[in-house]
Enzyme design. Structure first.
Site, PDB file in Angstrom:
ATOM      1  N   GLU A  22       8.764  -1.455   6.186  1.00  0.00           N
ATOM      2  CA  GLU A  22       8.431  -2.257   7.243  1.00  0.00           C
ATOM      3  C   GLU A  22       8.164  -3.809   6.681  1.00  0.00           C
ATOM      4  O   GLU A  22       8.438  -4.633   7.534  1.00  0.00           O
ATOM      5  CB  GLU A  22       7.501  -1.654   8.052  1.00  0.00           C
ATOM      6  CG  GLU A  22       5.986  -1.707   7.595  1.00  0.00           C
ATOM      7  CD  GLU A  22       5.629  -0.290   6.633  1.00  0.00           C
ATOM      8  OE1 GLU A  22       6.777   0.032   6.039  1.00  0.00           O
ATOM      9  OE2 GLU A  22       4.803  -0.221   6.471  1.00  0.00           O
TER      10      GLU A  22
ATOM     11  N   HIS B  83       6.800   1.168   1.533  1.00  0.00           N
ATOM     12  CA  HIS B  83       6.729   0.316   2.902  1.00  0.00           C
ATOM     13  C   HIS B  83       7.783  -0.513   3.420  1.00  0.00           C
ATOM     14  O   HIS B  83       7.671  -1.742   3.215  1.00  0.00           O
ATOM     15  CB  HIS B  83       5.328  -0.122   2.943  1.00  0.00           C
ATOM     16  CG  HIS B  83       4.150   0.583   2.825  1.00  0.00           C
ATOM     17  ND1 HIS B  83       3.708   1.208   4.050  1.00  0.00           N
ATOM     18  CD2 HIS B  83       3.424   1.086   1.851  1.00  0.00           C
ATOM     19  CE1 HIS B  83       2.523   1.885   3.794  1.00  0.00           C
ATOM     20  NE2 HIS B  83       2.273   1.910   2.381  1.00  0.00           N
TER      21      HIS B  83
ATOM     22  N   CYS C 146       5.369   6.373   3.377  1.00  0.00           N
ATOM     23  CA  CYS C 146       4.096   6.499   2.407  1.00  0.00           C
ATOM     24  C   CYS C 146       3.138   7.879   2.694  1.00  0.00           C
ATOM     25  O   CYS C 146       3.537   9.158   2.396  1.00  0.00           O
ATOM     26  CB  CYS C 146       3.113   5.456   2.454  1.00  0.00           C
ATOM     27  SG  CYS C 146       2.458   5.230   0.934  1.00  0.00           S
TER      28      CYS C 146
END
Ligand code: GLN
Length: 542
Positions: free
Chosen positions: A516, A514, A380
């Site tokens: 993650e 994102h 990001c």
């Protein structure tokens, strides 16, 4: 019909209620039950979206674009069940809805009150849409005795009555501290906490006691006696060697057995925890360590990068190595020679972030990674900073920057004002509301076949979660690509850049989303697995 487990906390905060809820969910799931986890937060913010990571830790984003509490990340990682905006609520959100209804005249002249209107809204939230689930685990944020928590405790007290004894179980999580000077574990804080809970009408069925050492039988009996629970239902939750060991540990202590006995279920199959044992074993027995510099802003706060930390661990598990993050506040790189700190790390990661402070340090870290051929992962904001870096130092655009920091000569990153969302065209203007107005939630991206990223995913069409207000400016695509940074993934309409990479580098990838948030212990995210693999290769080189 769904059964409900209510998890409350006492004594102190930060006992890991979210992890406890997630681990219980995982064990029940391993016994074959279909579970759902929900979190109720008593604070007045409508969601954590605008709260500082220093205060609240990470904001976890769901597929449907809700900005939620980080505990939902634990829920997803432990159960694999995707969460949604229906799984997290706050006092602020409940009141916003109630007051909107009141202004519309929906209450037909009634006096709108905490009981029944707020408590009804809380109960409706907890019970909504659970037709397809066996067990709902609902966690109440904060600790018993907090003023703002009262309506939530009252609501679950009422629900306990309405559901009946075999459909509701109350678990209270407390701390049993060891007092060094006395050489003893102390049960008094637990007794007081349960007393507080009982004074508002909730008798816990199970007391789950966090402790750093074994709680002797005598002390457990004492807790049982004073807290009015059966001795078998005073369950110790000892500090675990790693979080993946928690589900099996809870099972060994009998937590799931006791929850099921509260429900009157006697014939449930034993849980299959093989995969938990495997992942915990793999995590505990790595073959080497890779060091990853995480260059961010909120590095002192462990919770601020919760999902990222865990996704790195998952990447480590996938490669049989331990990942040691080196948390570096990016501002340090604004000092002339500080960049040498990055020498010898096996990978550099610049995570999501906001605002100008420390941005130059992140740009410097991206430059170091590019020039020294160290694996670089930009997430990001980390992708945006890498783009600025390449624009300035490879494409010769000295005045390249992001409009997030003010007007600039070459806005290679600019405010996102129009895009196609799942519900149609989304339009934003500078100066508008900040809450809930970013590009949020799951969006598809198309990856160029033959690109590194397509190879990593093994696919050319992916879906990932977003949370950003700015984007790489496609007007500079040609200039950036000529300089060596390729836009390898775009939105399906081709208008928004989603991923960038430098083909001529061992591993240099930036993503606007994102990843993650979707990594799981049993299913490490491909980007993290690949990045850590590149770091392992780097380790062998240096
Ligand atoms: N501040 C940047 C934006 O809003 C990046 C956000 C992020 O990293 N999540 O676009």
């Amino acid at each position: 019909m769904a059964r409900y487990v209510f998890i409350t906390g006492g004594v102190v905060s930060s006992l890991g209620k979210g992890l406890a809820a997630a681990a219980l969910g995982a064990v029940l799931q391993a016994r074959g039950f279909k579970v759902r986890l929900r979190k109720l937060d008593p604070y007045i913010n409508v969601d954590p979206g605008l709260m500082s990571p220093y205060q609240h830790g990470e904001v976890y984003v769901t597929d449907d674009g809700a900005e939620t509490d980080l505990d939902l990340g634990h829920y997803e990682r432990f159960t694999g069940v995707p969460t949604s905006r229906r799984d997290n609520v706050t006092t602020g959100k409940l009141y916003l809805d109630i007051i909107t209804k009141e202004r519309r005249g929906d209450y037909l002249g009634a006096t709108v009150q905490v009981i029944p209107h707020v408590t009804d809204a809380i109960k409706a939230f907890i019970r909504d849409g659970n037709e397809d689930v066996d067990v709902v685990v609902a966690e109440i944020g904060g600790t018993v005795g907090d003023i703002e928590g009262l309506p939530f405790f009252e609501a679950i007290r009422q629900l306990g009555n309405e559901l009946g004894r075999e459909r509701a179980a109350f678990i209270h999580l407390t701390l049993v501290p060891y007092i060094t000077s006395a050489g003893e574990l102390k049960t008094k804080p637990t007794q007081h906490s349960v007393k507080e809970l009982r004074s508002i009408g909730i008798q816990p069925d199970i007391v789950l006691c966090r402790s750093d050492r074994e709680i002797p039988e005598d002390e457990r009996r004492k807790i049982a006696l004073f807290c009015n629970v059966r001795p078998a239902r005073v369950i110790q939750a000892l500090d675990a060697s790693n979080i993946y060991a928690v589900p099996a540990q809870y099972h060994a202590e009998g937590l799931d057995r006791e929850v099921l006995s509260v429900f009157g279920i006697k014939d449930a199959p034993e849980p299959d925890l093989t995969h938990w044992h495997q992942v915990s074993h793999a995590y505990a027995h790595p073959e080497g360590t890779v060091r990853i510099a995480v260059v961010g802003k909120y590095v002192e706060i462990q919770d601020a990068y919760k999902s990222l930390r865990e996704a790195l661990d998952h990447g480590g598990i996938a490669n049989n190595v331990h990942v040691e993050p080196e948390w570096i506040a990016s501002e340090v790189f604004e000092a002339p020679d500080a960049i040498h700190r990055l020498e010898g790390v096996h990978g550099i990661l610049v995570p999501g972030g906001f605002g100008e402070r420390g941005a130059e340090g992140k740009i410097a870290a991206a430059r170091f990674a590019r020039e020294h051929l160290v694996p670089y992962f930009g997430i990001c904001f980390g992708m945006q900073m890498a783009v600025i870096e390449v624009a300035r130092h490879l494409a010769g655009l000295d005045g390249a920057s992001s409009t997030e920091f003010g007007p600039c000569e070459h806005p290679v990153v600019g405010l996102l004002t129009e895009w196609m969302g799942p519900a149609g065209l989304e339009i934003r203007r500078a100066g508008g509301d900040l809450g809930g107005t970013m590009r949020l939630g799951a969006y598809e991206a198309v990856l160029r076949s033959g690109s590194r990223i397509a190879e990593i995913y093994g696919a050319t069409r992916i879906s990932e979660r977003h949370r950003h207000r700015y984007e790489v400016n496609m007007e500079y695509r040609g200039v950036l690509e000529d300089a060596g940074l390729k836009v390898s993934g775009v939105s399906p309409d081709g208008l928004l850049p989603e991923t960038v990479e430098i083909p001529d580098h061992p591993w240099f990838v930036g993503v606007q989303f994102h990843p993650e948030l979707k990594s799981r212990p049993f299913d490490p995210h491909p980007l993290f697995a690949s990045f850590i693999k590149a770091a392992v290769d780097q380790m062998r080189l240096v």
